[in-house]
Design a protein around this motif. Structure first.
Motif, PDB file in Angstrom:
ATOM      1  N   GLU A   1      47.918  45.409  12.665  1.00 51.34           N
ATOM      2  CA  GLU A   1      46.996  45.131  11.558  1.00 51.34           C
ATOM      3  C   GLU A   1      46.226  43.829  11.792  1.00 51.34           C
ATOM      4  O   GLU A   1      45.539  43.349  10.900  1.00 51.34           O
ATOM      5  CB  GLU A   1      47.782  44.966  10.246  1.00 51.34           C
ATOM      6  CG  GLU A   1      48.694  46.086   9.891  1.00 51.34           C
ATOM      7  CD  GLU A   1      49.654  45.677   8.767  1.00 51.34           C
ATOM      8  OE1 GLU A   1      49.270  44.861   7.902  1.00 51.34           O
ATOM      9  OE2 GLU A   1      50.788  46.168   8.764  1.00 51.34           O
ATOM     10  N   ASN A   2      46.414  43.245  12.976  1.00 53.55           N
ATOM     11  CA  ASN A   2      45.869  41.922  13.288  1.00 53.55           C
ATOM     12  C   ASN A   2      46.378  40.874  12.303  1.00 53.55           C
ATOM     13  O   ASN A   2      45.649  39.976  11.887  1.00 53.55           O
ATOM     14  CB  ASN A   2      44.336  41.931  13.323  1.00 53.55           C
ATOM     15  CG  ASN A   2      43.816  42.703  14.508  1.00 53.55           C
ATOM     16  OD1 ASN A   2      44.402  42.637  15.601  1.00 53.55           O
ATOM     17  ND2 ASN A   2      42.759  43.451  14.310  1.00 53.55           N
ATOM     18  N   ALA A   3      47.654  40.999  11.935  1.00 51.35           N
ATOM     19  CA  ALA A   3      48.285  40.062  11.012  1.00 51.35           C
ATOM     20  C   ALA A   3      49.521  39.462  11.682  1.00 51.35           C
ATOM     21  O   ALA A   3      50.113  40.055  12.580  1.00 51.35           O
ATOM     22  CB  ALA A   3      48.671  40.771   9.722  1.00 51.35           C
ATOM     23  N   GLU A   4      49.895  38.298  11.227  1.00 46.18           N
ATOM     24  CA  GLU A   4      51.082  37.612  11.729  1.00 46.18           C
ATOM     25  C   GLU A   4      52.302  38.054  10.930  1.00 46.18           C
ATOM     26  O   GLU A   4      52.203  38.325   9.737  1.00 46.18           O
ATOM     27  CB  GLU A   4      50.909  36.093  11.580  1.00 46.18           C
ATOM     28  CG  GLU A   4      49.754  35.510  12.376  1.00 46.18           C
ATOM     29  CD  GLU A   4      50.066  35.402  13.846  1.00 46.18           C
ATOM     30  OE1 GLU A   4      51.151  34.910  14.184  1.00 46.18           O
ATOM     31  OE2 GLU A   4      49.221  35.812  14.668  1.00 46.18           O
ATOM     32  N   GLY A   5      53.452  38.126  11.571  1.00 41.75           N
ATOM     33  CA  GLY A   5      54.705  38.343  10.885  1.00 41.75           C
ATOM     34  C   GLY A   5      55.150  39.788  10.845  1.00 41.75           C
ATOM     35  O   GLY A   5      54.647  40.649  11.562  1.00 41.75           O
ATOM     36  N   TYR A   6      56.132  40.038   9.982  1.00 39.41           N
ATOM     37  CA  TYR A   6      56.753  41.349   9.850  1.00 39.41           C
ATOM     38  C   TYR A   6      56.581  41.868   8.431  1.00 39.41           C
ATOM     39  O   TYR A   6      56.586  41.104   7.471  1.00 39.41           O
ATOM     40  CB  TYR A   6      58.255  41.269  10.141  1.00 39.41           C
ATOM     41  CG  TYR A   6      58.577  40.872  11.556  1.00 39.41           C
ATOM     42  CD1 TYR A   6      58.583  41.820  12.572  1.00 39.41           C
ATOM     43  CD2 TYR A   6      58.883  39.554  11.883  1.00 39.41           C
ATOM     44  CE1 TYR A   6      58.884  41.463  13.874  1.00 39.41           C
ATOM     45  CE2 TYR A   6      59.188  39.187  13.187  1.00 39.41           C
ATOM     46  CZ  TYR A   6      59.184  40.146  14.178  1.00 39.41           C
ATOM     47  OH  TYR A   6      59.472  39.804  15.452  1.00 39.41           O
ATOM     48  N   GLU A   7      56.476  43.173   8.315  1.00 35.39           N
ATOM     49  CA  GLU A   7      56.545  43.829   7.023  1.00 35.39           C
ATOM     50  C   GLU A   7      57.981  44.324   6.870  1.00 35.39           C
ATOM     51  O   GLU A   7      58.526  44.965   7.776  1.00 35.39           O
ATOM     52  CB  GLU A   7      55.576  45.005   6.956  1.00 35.39           C
ATOM     53  CG  GLU A   7      55.637  45.762   5.651  1.00 35.39           C
ATOM     54  CD  GLU A   7      54.686  46.943   5.605  1.00 35.39           C
ATOM     55  OE1 GLU A   7      54.585  47.552   4.536  1.00 35.39           O
ATOM     56  OE2 GLU A   7      54.069  47.266   6.644  1.00 35.39           O
ATOM     57  N   ILE A   8      58.589  44.022   5.742  1.00 35.28           N
ATOM     58  CA  ILE A   8      59.961  44.430   5.499  1.00 35.28           C
ATOM     59  C   ILE A   8      59.935  45.704   4.658  1.00 35.28           C
ATOM     60  O   ILE A   8      59.387  45.718   3.561  1.00 35.28           O
ATOM     61  CB  ILE A   8      60.756  43.311   4.795  1.00 35.28           C
ATOM     62  CG1 ILE A   8      60.779  42.066   5.684  1.00 35.28           C
ATOM     63  CG2 ILE A   8      62.167  43.783   4.461  1.00 35.28           C
ATOM     64  CD1 ILE A   8      61.317  40.832   5.009  1.00 35.28           C
ATOM     65  N   LYS A   9      60.495  46.773   5.210  1.00 37.52           N
ATOM     66  CA  LYS A   9      60.537  48.070   4.535  1.00 37.52           C
ATOM     67  C   LYS A   9      61.988  48.416   4.230  1.00 37.52           C
ATOM     68  O   LYS A   9      62.809  48.521   5.145  1.00 37.52           O
ATOM     69  CB  LYS A   9      59.956  49.169   5.434  1.00 37.52           C
ATOM     70  CG  LYS A   9      58.477  49.055   5.657  1.00 37.52           C
ATOM     71  CD  LYS A   9      57.796  50.006   4.720  1.00 37.52           C
ATOM     72  CE  LYS A   9      56.340  50.156   5.132  1.00 37.52           C
ATOM     73  NZ  LYS A   9      55.617  50.999   4.264  1.00 37.52           N
ATOM     74  N   PHE A  10      62.286  48.590   2.945  1.00 37.57           N
ATOM     75  CA  PHE A  10      63.631  48.969   2.529  1.00 37.57           C
ATOM     76  C   PHE A  10      63.777  50.481   2.605  1.00 37.57           C
ATOM     77  O   PHE A  10      62.815  51.217   2.385  1.00 37.57           O
ATOM     78  CB  PHE A  10      63.894  48.492   1.100  1.00 37.57           C
ATOM     79  CG  PHE A  10      64.003  47.000   0.989  1.00 37.57           C
ATOM     80  CD1 PHE A  10      65.226  46.372   1.137  1.00 37.57           C
ATOM     81  CD2 PHE A  10      62.877  46.226   0.762  1.00 37.57           C
ATOM     82  CE1 PHE A  10      65.330  44.995   1.046  1.00 37.57           C
ATOM     83  CE2 PHE A  10      62.969  44.846   0.674  1.00 37.57           C
ATOM     84  CZ  PHE A  10      64.196  44.228   0.820  1.00 37.57           C
TER      85      PHE A  10
END
Length: 141
Positions: free
Chosen positions: A83-92
């Motif tokens: 997504e050209n974004a920094e970090g992680y998406e947390i998915k439960f």
């Protein structure tokens, strides 16, 4: 430490005694992290690298958040790089009871680390991994 291994595409993670790391390696090459025993569904265990420095970095902050939340919830931390974004998406997990609770090993954390890093524990100054990192000749006899 990530140590290059002949015949492999990726470097191999090694533990290194702190005194040896400070004595032989530049400070910027030393990675200081924690290791946590983690579990995938159905008792597939692994060591998760948990950041302990530079926690203002989005990747490290998100990874630490995910590790803390994963102590009580099934989740995935997915890179946001696409997504050209920094970090992680947390998915439960949609259903937290979709998987059985882990059956944690009875061995101590030290025993598990010893078994996992048996050949990848740099604990003396003649270890082949350290010699590769500093460009020293190895005794191949």
């Amino acid at each position: 430490m990530s140590v290059p291994i002949k015949g492999t595409k990726r470097d191999m993670l090694h533990l290194i005694d702190d005194d040896l790391a400070v004595q032989y390696l530049p400070a910027k090459k030393i990675k200081r992290n924690r290791l946590a025993l983690a579990c995938k569904p159905h008792d597939v265990f692994f060591f998760c690298i948990v950041p302990s420095q530079n926690l203002d970095n989005a990747w490290n902050a998100d990874a630490l958040t995910a590790c803390n939340r994963a102590q009580t919830y099934w989740l995935q931390a997915m890179s946001r790089r696409s997504e050209n974004a920094e970090g992680y998406e947390i998915k439960f997990a949609l259903d937290q009871d979709a998987f059985p609770a882990p059956k944690w090993p009875t061995r101590s954390l030290d025993e598990l680390l010893e078994v996992t890093f048996r050949e990848a524990n740099i604990d003396h100054d003649h270890h082949p991994g350290l010699l590769r990192l500093i460009g020293a000749k190895q005794d191949l006899a």
